[in-house]
Design a protein around this motif. Structure first.
Motif, PDB file in Angstrom:
ATOM      1  N   VAL A  37      17.108 -16.566  -7.463  1.00 25.90           N
ATOM      2  CA  VAL A  37      16.391 -17.459  -8.371  1.00 25.90           C
ATOM      3  C   VAL A  37      15.977 -16.710  -9.632  1.00 25.90           C
ATOM      4  O   VAL A  37      16.032 -17.254 -10.738  1.00 25.90           O
ATOM      5  CB  VAL A  37      15.165 -18.071  -7.660  1.00 25.90           C
ATOM      6  N   LEU A  53      13.319 -23.768 -13.024  1.00 23.14           N
ATOM      7  CA  LEU A  53      12.558 -23.534 -11.794  1.00 23.14           C
ATOM      8  C   LEU A  53      12.028 -24.829 -11.193  1.00 23.14           C
ATOM      9  O   LEU A  53      11.953 -24.970  -9.968  1.00 23.14           O
ATOM     10  CB  LEU A  53      11.406 -22.570 -12.062  1.00 23.14           C
ATOM     11  N   ASN A  56      15.034 -26.646  -9.384  1.00 23.34           N
ATOM     12  CA  ASN A  56      15.799 -25.904  -8.390  1.00 23.34           C
ATOM     13  C   ASN A  56      15.224 -26.206  -7.008  1.00 23.34           C
ATOM     14  O   ASN A  56      14.012 -26.352  -6.849  1.00 23.34           O
ATOM     15  CB  ASN A  56      15.707 -24.401  -8.687  1.00 23.34           C
ATOM     16  N   SER A  61      11.893 -20.735  -5.940  1.00 21.55           N
ATOM     17  CA  SER A  61      11.685 -21.240  -7.293  1.00 21.55           C
ATOM     18  C   SER A  61      10.268 -21.782  -7.484  1.00 21.55           C
ATOM     19  O   SER A  61       9.713 -21.681  -8.572  1.00 21.55           O
ATOM     20  CB  SER A  61      12.714 -22.314  -7.619  1.00 21.55           C
TER      21      SER A  61
END
Length: 139
Positions: A37, A53, A56, A61
């Protein structure tokens, strides 16, 4: 202290004024999963990184999003007169290091035991402005 050393220290201090740090210690996710990530947002603008983020699906995240918001708040506290939109902030550095490991035993066949390592990690996030230095070449 010598003149060169003092000038270097003042230059480093001035550069650090534009940076903001946030650190997450002992996050109970393996460093390998967290790096997947972290690689998505490294070098991106802050607005783009937050969008990546937020949408995701990985658990890591969510933790990095919270850490990025903390780094933004730290930058705002350091630079009270400036706004984030004008600063053009980017994720300058994001580092994922291994943390402490919880070692557990799991029963295995024929009276044996296998060791289970529950990994954790430390994440360091550095925000900086993406001011591009104009270098003119003389021909």
């Amino acid at each position: 202290m010598g003149v060169r050393k003092r000038e270097m220290a003042e230059r480093i201090k001035a550069e650090k004024k534009n940076l903001a740090f946030a650190k997450l210690n002992n996050c109970p996710t393996s460093p390998r999963k967290m790096r997947l990530v972290a690689d998505l947002v490294r070098g991106k603008k802050v607005e783009m990184a937050l969008a990546i983020l937020r949408f995701n699906q990985k658990e890591a995240s969510r933790r990095l999003e919270k850490l990025l918001l903390s780094a933004i708040a730290n930058w705002e506290a350091k630079n009270e007169d400036a706004s984030i939109e004008d600063a053009d902030l980017i994720v300058k550095e994001i580092r994922v290091d291994g943390g402490t490991m919880l070692k557990r035993l799991r029963p295995a066949p024929q009276g044996r035991a296998h060791r289970i390592r529950k990994r954790s990690n430390h994440v360091t996030l550095v925000l900086g402005s993406s001011s591009k230095v104009n270098t003119e070449t003389t021909a």
